[in-house]
Design a protein around this motif. Structure first.
Motif, mmCIF file in Angstrom:
data_model
loop_
_atom_site.group_PDB
_atom_site.id
_atom_site.type_symbol
_atom_site.label_atom_id
_atom_site.label_comp_id
_atom_site.label_asym_id
_atom_site.label_seq_id
_atom_site.Cartn_x
_atom_site.Cartn_y
_atom_site.Cartn_z
ATOM 1 N N THR A 1 -13.290 29.658 7.593
ATOM 2 C CA THR A 1 -15.341 29.591 8.661
ATOM 3 C C THR A 1 -14.890 28.673 8.895
ATOM 4 N N GLY A 2 -15.091 27.761 8.278
ATOM 5 C CA GLY A 2 -15.290 26.638 8.643
ATOM 6 C C GLY A 2 -14.049 25.323 9.295
ATOM 7 N N PRO A 3 -14.750 24.043 9.518
ATOM 8 C CA PRO A 3 -13.512 23.210 10.156
ATOM 9 C C PRO A 3 -12.646 23.123 9.721
ATOM 10 N N THR A 4 -11.648 21.973 9.819
ATOM 11 C CA THR A 4 -10.334 21.492 8.814
ATOM 12 C C THR A 4 -10.314 20.093 9.655
ATOM 13 N N PHE A 5 -10.312 19.438 8.590
ATOM 14 C CA PHE A 5 -9.432 18.000 9.371
ATOM 15 C C PHE A 5 -8.362 16.758 8.111
ATOM 16 N N PRO A 6 -7.771 16.428 8.984
ATOM 17 C CA PRO A 6 -7.142 15.817 8.205
ATOM 18 C C PRO A 6 -7.419 14.323 7.526
ATOM 19 N N ILE A 7 -7.602 13.919 6.405
ATOM 20 C CA ILE A 7 -7.724 12.372 5.673
ATOM 21 C C ILE A 7 -6.324 11.991 5.266
ATOM 22 N N GLU A 8 -6.283 10.846 5.991
ATOM 23 C CA GLU A 8 -4.961 9.924 5.265
ATOM 24 C C GLU A 8 -5.600 8.552 5.276
ATOM 25 N N LEU A 9 -4.704 8.723 3.692
ATOM 26 C CA LEU A 9 -5.879 8.637 2.241
ATOM 27 C C LEU A 9 -4.468 6.974 1.882
ATOM 28 N N TYR A 10 -5.074 5.982 1.815
ATOM 29 C CA TYR A 10 -4.193 4.722 1.587
ATOM 30 C C TYR A 10 -4.913 4.174 0.523
ATOM 31 N N VAL A 11 -3.762 4.090 -0.774
ATOM 32 C CA VAL A 11 -4.174 3.381 -1.866
ATOM 33 C C VAL A 11 -3.456 2.299 -1.943
ATOM 34 N N ARG B 1 1.117 -0.964 0.022
ATOM 35 C CA ARG B 1 -0.171 0.027 0.072
ATOM 36 C C ARG B 1 0.889 1.111 -0.100
ATOM 37 N N LEU B 2 0.813 2.003 -0.973
ATOM 38 C CA LEU B 2 0.915 3.590 -0.434
ATOM 39 C C LEU B 2 -0.037 4.372 0.421
ATOM 40 N N ALA B 3 0.996 5.440 0.981
ATOM 41 C CA ALA B 3 0.132 6.080 1.437
ATOM 42 C C ALA B 3 0.766 7.373 1.560
ATOM 43 N N LEU B 4 -0.829 8.531 1.995
ATOM 44 C CA LEU B 4 -1.319 9.299 1.311
ATOM 45 C C LEU B 4 -1.894 10.288 2.284
ATOM 46 N N ILE B 5 -1.445 11.498 2.408
ATOM 47 C CA ILE B 5 -2.138 11.969 3.413
ATOM 48 C C ILE B 5 -1.792 13.550 2.463
ATOM 49 N N MET B 6 -4.057 14.072 2.847
ATOM 50 C CA MET B 6 -3.905 14.815 2.473
ATOM 51 C C MET B 6 -4.941 15.923 3.707
#
Length: 161
Positions: free
Chosen positions: A18-28, A3-8
């Motif tokens: 004005t809105g929230p933020t959140f990280p996505i840890e995308l595994y492809v 797997r390759l990990a892609l962190i966005m």
């Protein structure tokens, strides 16, 4: 399976956010990267009403009413049902890619859908991920792990909105 990990990082730029933020840890799945041209991200309301296993087998735009898509801002600042972004990995361990969204709205009971769009002449859904998000609050939110597996056979639908 390799797997390759892609962190966005989904974050607005500067103080005008004005809105929230959140990280996505995308595994492809590594084999999938050669077959896809871009990823598409959608947030859908009433997330827990979705069967994420079933959702990942077909295009989300064909499974829920258009009114359930949370409006997101694309790079040009235009409201859209889904944000698409090309694969632009930065080498490292893991490989990373930053994506910026502006004004992500607060909300509860959402589903984050990440769809891999094939490179075919008529793009098809090559893989996807579905994750429930209990709540998006102001400020930073916990990371969401999204695992995209090869969809075999590929869905006959074009996932682009």
């Amino acid at each position: 399976m390799k797997r390759l990990a892609l962190i966005m990082l989904l974050a607005g730029c500067g103080p005008e956010v004005t809105g929230p933020t959140f990280p996505i840890e995308l595994y492809v799945t590594a084999g999938l990267l050669d077959d896809i041209s871009e990823f598409q991200l959608s947030l859908v309301t009433k997330g827990t009403s979705l069967d994420c296993v079933a959702v990942q087998k077909a295009c989300i735009k064909d499974q829920v009413d258009a009114t359930r898509f949370v409006k997101l801002k694309d790079a040009a600042g235009k409201d859209t049902q889904a944000v698409r972004f090309p694969i632009a990995l930065v080498a490292g361990a893991p490989n990373t890619q930053d994506v910026s969204l502006k004004d992500v709205p607060l909300g509860k009971d959402l589903a984050l859908i990440v769809e891999a769009v094939s490179k075919e002449a008529t793009p098809r859904l090559a893989g996807s991920s579905c994750n429930y998000i209990k709540e998006l609050t102001a400020g930073a939110n916990p990371a969401v792990p999204a695992r995209i597996e090869v969809l075999n056979p590929r869905a006959g639908c074009d996932p682009r909105h």
